[in-house]
Scaffold this motif. Structure first.
Motif, PDB file in Angstrom:
ATOM      1  N   HIS A   1      -7.483  -8.812   3.118  1.00 21.31           N
ATOM      2  CA  HIS A   1      -7.185  -8.979   1.690  1.00 21.31           C
ATOM      3  C   HIS A   1      -7.424  -7.691   0.904  1.00 21.31           C
ATOM      4  O   HIS A   1      -7.615  -7.738  -0.311  1.00 21.31           O
ATOM      5  CB  HIS A   1      -8.020 -10.111   1.077  1.00 21.31           C
ATOM      6  N   ARG A   2      -7.385  -6.559   1.575  1.00 18.92           N
ATOM      7  CA  ARG A   2      -7.646  -5.286   0.905  1.00 18.92           C
ATOM      8  C   ARG A   2      -6.350  -4.517   0.679  1.00 18.92           C
ATOM      9  O   ARG A   2      -5.443  -4.549   1.507  1.00 18.92           O
ATOM     10  CB  ARG A   2      -8.611  -4.435   1.724  1.00 18.92           C
ATOM     11  N   GLN A   3      -6.308  -3.804  -0.430  1.00 18.55           N
ATOM     12  CA  GLN A   3      -5.163  -2.946  -0.716  1.00 18.55           C
ATOM     13  C   GLN A   3      -5.267  -1.692   0.139  1.00 18.55           C
ATOM     14  O   GLN A   3      -6.324  -1.070   0.227  1.00 18.55           O
ATOM     15  CB  GLN A   3      -5.161  -2.569  -2.194  1.00 18.55           C
ATOM     16  N   ILE A   4      -4.159  -1.313   0.788  1.00 15.21           N
ATOM     17  CA  ILE A   4      -4.189  -0.143   1.666  1.00 15.21           C
ATOM     18  C   ILE A   4      -3.334   1.007   1.137  1.00 15.21           C
ATOM     19  O   ILE A   4      -3.626   2.161   1.440  1.00 15.21           O
ATOM     20  CB  ILE A   4      -3.751  -0.518   3.098  1.00 15.21           C
ATOM     21  N   HIS A   5      -2.293   0.715   0.344  1.00 12.17           N
ATOM     22  CA  HIS A   5      -1.479   1.780  -0.240  1.00 12.17           C
ATOM     23  C   HIS A   5      -0.975   1.337  -1.603  1.00 12.17           C
ATOM     24  O   HIS A   5      -0.724   0.149  -1.836  1.00 12.17           O
ATOM     25  CB  HIS A   5      -0.269   2.142   0.644  1.00 12.17           C
ATOM     26  N   SER A   6      -0.810   2.301  -2.472  1.00 14.72           N
ATOM     27  CA  SER A   6      -0.212   2.053  -3.787  1.00 14.72           C
ATOM     28  C   SER A   6       0.537   3.316  -4.193  1.00 14.72           C
ATOM     29  O   SER A   6      -0.072   4.381  -4.345  1.00 14.72           O
ATOM     30  CB  SER A   6      -1.292   1.704  -4.820  1.00 14.72           C
ATOM     31  N   VAL A   7       1.862   3.190  -4.343  1.00 18.00           N
ATOM     32  CA  VAL A   7       2.714   4.346  -4.639  1.00 18.00           C
ATOM     33  C   VAL A   7       3.564   4.029  -5.854  1.00 18.00           C
ATOM     34  O   VAL A   7       4.279   3.015  -5.876  1.00 18.00           O
ATOM     35  CB  VAL A   7       3.620   4.699  -3.438  1.00 18.00           C
ATOM     36  N   ALA A   8       3.498   4.870  -6.864  1.00 15.69           N
ATOM     37  CA  ALA A   8       4.296   4.694  -8.085  1.00 15.69           C
ATOM     38  C   ALA A   8       5.422   5.714  -8.107  1.00 15.69           C
ATOM     39  O   ALA A   8       5.190   6.905  -7.851  1.00 15.69           O
ATOM     40  CB  ALA A   8       3.414   4.842  -9.316  1.00 15.69           C
ATOM     41  N   ARG A   9       6.630   5.258  -8.414  1.00  9.54           N
ATOM     42  CA  ARG A   9       7.789   6.136  -8.526  1.00  9.54           C
ATOM     43  C   ARG A   9       8.653   5.653  -9.685  1.00  9.54           C
ATOM     44  O   ARG A   9       8.958   4.459  -9.775  1.00  9.54           O
ATOM     45  CB  ARG A   9       8.624   6.131  -7.238  1.00  9.54           C
ATOM     46  N   PRO A  10       9.072   6.542 -10.550  1.00 19.01           N
ATOM     47  CA  PRO A  10       9.944   6.133 -11.667  1.00 19.01           C
ATOM     48  C   PRO A  10      11.229   5.490 -11.146  1.00 19.01           C
ATOM     49  O   PRO A  10      11.852   5.983 -10.208  1.00 19.01           O
ATOM     50  CB  PRO A  10      10.223   7.450 -12.395  1.00 19.01           C
ATOM     51  N   GLY A  11      11.611   4.394 -11.758  1.00 10.74           N
ATOM     52  CA  GLY A  11      12.853   3.719 -11.388  1.00 10.74           C
ATOM     53  C   GLY A  11      12.795   2.968 -10.081  1.00 10.74           C
ATOM     54  O   GLY A  11      13.837   2.485  -9.604  1.00 10.74           O
ATOM     55  N   LEU A  12      11.611   2.805  -9.465  1.00  9.99           N
ATOM     56  CA  LEU A  12      11.530   2.160  -8.161  1.00  9.99           C
ATOM     57  C   LEU A  12      11.951   0.695  -8.222  1.00  9.99           C
ATOM     58  O   LEU A  12      12.697   0.217  -7.368  1.00  9.99           O
ATOM     59  CB  LEU A  12      10.099   2.274  -7.613  1.00  9.99           C
ATOM     60  N   SER A  13      11.496  -0.020  -9.224  1.00 11.06           N
ATOM     61  CA  SER A  13      11.833  -1.448  -9.291  1.00 11.06           C
ATOM     62  C   SER A  13      13.326  -1.660  -9.459  1.00 11.06           C
ATOM     63  O   SER A  13      13.916  -2.556  -8.850  1.00 11.06           O
ATOM     64  CB  SER A  13      11.076  -2.109 -10.454  1.00 11.06           C
TER      65      SER A  13
END
Length: 701
Positions: free
Chosen positions: A209-221
């Motif tokens: 139940h742990r977060q392993i990666h988090s990546v933010a990129r403009p326009g990704l959604s």
């Protein structure tokens, strides 16, 4: 002369004291006391009117002194008596107080024990309702209930928790605020969940139940296309929708594919994550032609371009070895299989009915060998081997199938209300009947997807959609492990110590079949419920009465109990000494499969199999309580065996020769601690057992 001199001296002293007493108006404080009074009484108490030659004043003084002394003595005696009475009363009160305190302390202990037992029963019952929705909490609560009070109800709840199929439920946290129906992907083995919301891709380890990666990129959604099956890569449309950007979620790498504009196009990763498939509508007048492109992600170049694809139906599916593409064309009615090595369609030629079923399914699935395509249909799972030109055995499902995935020789299906695990390489049933799944789990959700098998952990996982994704983990009870036996066993047996043994049929007595033999080996039970002497064939006294024809039965090793199952599947427990029915354990059951029955060495536990492959375990001292439920793997169960200390239950099924489940509370507790990753936290304890002081349940946790 000497005695007279001493008398005269005492007399003069008495005379002087009497005169002083008279001068003080006969003050009681001037009277004789103590030694002087004693000497005067001994010297001047001679009988006669003058009392030894004393004057009237002296006699009055001495008499007043004696009377004052006597009054004081009587007062002291009265005080002593009152003191003794008071002391006795205080002692009695102290004893009463001590007795009352002891009684109150004992009553307090009784009340605390009764409170703990009531809370333990309540929590044990609550744990039974949380298996599906909160399996870890259910296991921890069952353990907490037993730690609070060792009762039949809490022991049964603990045994069930130690063997329950439901292992875990992971609910995806909402990162950056609520994002309804945000897209999510479950990795190939179900261990990693990837979700995209608010232009951020977040990956979670489903097991911890742990977060392993988090990546933010403009326009990704907005530009999101797909996530690779292994969770390494994410594909999005390039700015201006003029190509494809492949980003590494772990290493932040970037690859660019010149796939052109994304108008009327869609794409997806291949099974390995090393290829990327694009389908683009050709825009020919009056044509539904589409162009298929297969890109090499690692080399960032086009691997194959096929000009004669079709734009209707789901995106074409690559085979596991990425040598073929399969889809349904011609308005979704014709099966197409493209050989990527030569760029040509294969001649599949399935029967029309088979082809119709394949193309009516939600999506196609390749078998692991890459030689056949399958689909979940209204008639179950239909598989067409396009290399051999024949249909493989169907996997029938009442109500049809909604989805199917393959992993080696296993198939996992979702049909309305249930998940089923199949073994596709098993021979056809000997009775020419329909194939049956190895096991089936209830799955009530309406948005189930991402069916995954994790052989290393012997579990299956699936994702349930909704506002957020929920990943369920279910144990497969050894069916994916090395203990699997290719050739199914028809019979099995265990010795009194729980070790596999040779199976023996009950004897035939006087040309009459029997179904059970008592521990002495001298008496057998017949199908009619009568007792017969094995040596002479004579009918004995007692037996089972009021039941249908019996199919199977078992005596307890201590000869105190008998369990009997009749033709209607009714399971009853009997006192084998008085032949009185103790309880109806199961009012009805399968009329086809006979259950396996076995008692522990001391007769305190009874195990009986059920038609769904589960096993029920009762405590014979309280058979009216709900039985513990243990999963055996595939069914039906062939035999049971208890260890001598009744600490473990051994089970033999057709393909698993010796499955073990802990029954002793201490062993079951250790199993729960391992499976639930520790015991109840303080927060959980105070929430579910607020009136019971917190205590650790798993060593230090």
């Amino acid at each position: 002369m000497h005695p007279d001199r001493e008398r005269l001296r005492l007399h003069r002293r008495l005379t002087q004291a009497a005169l002083t007493w008279a001068e003080l108006d006969r003050d009681p404080g001037a009277l004789y006391r103590g030694v002087r009074l004693t000497e005067a009484r001994e010297t001047f108490t001679e009988p006669g009117p003058d009392q030894g030659g004393l004057s009237r004043l002296e006699r009055d003084f001495l008499t007043a002194s004696v009377e004052s002394y006597e009054r004081g003595r009587r007062a002291a005696a009265r005080s002593a008596r009152r003191l003794r009475v008071l002391t006795a009363a205080l002692a009695a009160l102290l004893c009463l107080a001590a007795a009352a305190g002891t009684a109150a302390w004992r009553q307090s202990g009784v009340n605390a024990r009764q409170r703990d037992e009531a809370e333990a029963r309540r929590v044990a019952a609550l744990a039974g309702t949380l298996h599906a929705s909160q399996p870890r909490t259910a296991m921890r609560l069952a353990l907490a209930a037993w730690r609070t009070a060792d009762l039949p109800e809490t022991r049964q709840a603990l045994r069930t928790a130690a063997a329950q199929s439901e292992q875990d439920v992971f609910t995806q946290p909402e990162e950056g605020g609520r994002a309804l129906n945000a897209p999510a992907w479950l990795g190939t083995d179900g261990r990693v969940l990837t979700a995209v919301a608010h232009d951020r891709a977040v990956q979670w380890d489903v097991r911890t139940h742990r977060q392993i990666h988090s990546v933010a990129r403009p326009g990704l959604s907005e530009g999101l296309i797909d996530v690779s099956g292994d969770g390494r890569l994410i594909a999005q449309r390039a700015p201006g929708s003029t190509g494809t950007v492949i980003r590494g979620l772990a290493d932040a790498s970037t690859r660019r594919l010149a796939t052109g504009r994304w108008r009327d196009a869609e794409g997806a990763f291949g099974p390995s994550g090393h290829t990327f498939l694009v389908r683009r509508r050709a825009h020919d007048a009056g044509s539904d032609r589409a162009v298929l492109e297969l890109w090499d992600v690692d080399r960032q170049r086009l691997r194959l371009r096929y000009e004669h694809g079709e734009d209707d139906g789901p995106l074409p599916l690559p085979s596991p070895d990425e040598r073929h593409l399969a889809w349904c064309g011609h308005d979704g009615t014709r099966l197409r299989v493209l050989d990527l090595a030569v760029g040509r369609l294969l001649a599949t030629h399935p029967p029309r009915a088979t082809e119709r079923l394949l193309c009516e399914g939600e999506e196609l699935a390749f078998t692991p060998d890459g030689r056949a395509v399958a689909a979940a249909t209204a008639e179950g799972v239909v598989t067409w081997d396009f290399r051999a030109g024949r249909e493989r055995p169907r996997l029938p499902l009442a109500g049809g199938a909604n989805a199917v995935v393959f992993h080696g020789a296993y198939a996992l299906t979702w049909s309305p209300g249930s998940l089923s695990l199949w073994r596709t390489d098993l021979p056809a049933p000997a009775d020419d009947g329909p194939r049956a799944p190895l096991l089936t789990y209830p799955a009530a959700g309406s948005e189930i997807g991402g069916l995954r098998l994790d052989p290393a952990a012997d579990v299956l996982r699936y994702r349930e959609g909704g506002r957020t994704s929920v990943v369920h983990t279910l144990s497969l009870h050894g069916l994916l492990g090395p203990a699997w036996r290719e050739n199914p066993a028809d019979r099995a047996a265990f010795d009194p110590r729980g070790r596999p043994a040779t199976a023996h049929e009950p004897p035939v007595v006087d040309r009459q079949n029997t179904i059970a033999v008592d521990p002495t080996g001298r008496t057998a039970l017949t199908y009619e419920g009568t007792l017969v002497d094995i040596a002479t064939g004579r009918r004995g006294t007692g037996g089972v009465e009021g039941e249908d024809i019996l199919r199977t039965a078992a005596f307890s090793p201590d000869a105190r109990h008998l369990a009997a199952d009749d033709a209607q599947g009714r399971l009853t427990l009997w006192d084998a000494r008085t032949w009185r029915r103790i309880a109806v354990l199961r009012p009805a059951g399968s009329t086809v499969q006979e259950p396996a029955l076995a008692f522990s060495a001391d007769g305190s536990l009874l195990a009986a199999s059920a038609v769904d492959g589960s096993v029920q375990v009762w405590e014979t001292a309280r058979p009216w309580l709900t039985a513990a439920t243990v999963r055996a793997g595939d069914g039906p169960v062939r035999a049971f065996g208890f260890t001598a200390d009744k600490g473990e239950l051994h089970m033999a099924t057709p393909h698993l020769p010796d499955r073990v489940s802990p029954l002793a509370p201490a062993r079951a507790a250790a199993e729960v601690c391992a499976r639930a990753n520790g015991g109840a936290t303080e927060a959980q304890w105070h929430r579910y057992l607020p009136s019971v002081p917190y205590r650790t349940t798993c060593g230090g946790t």
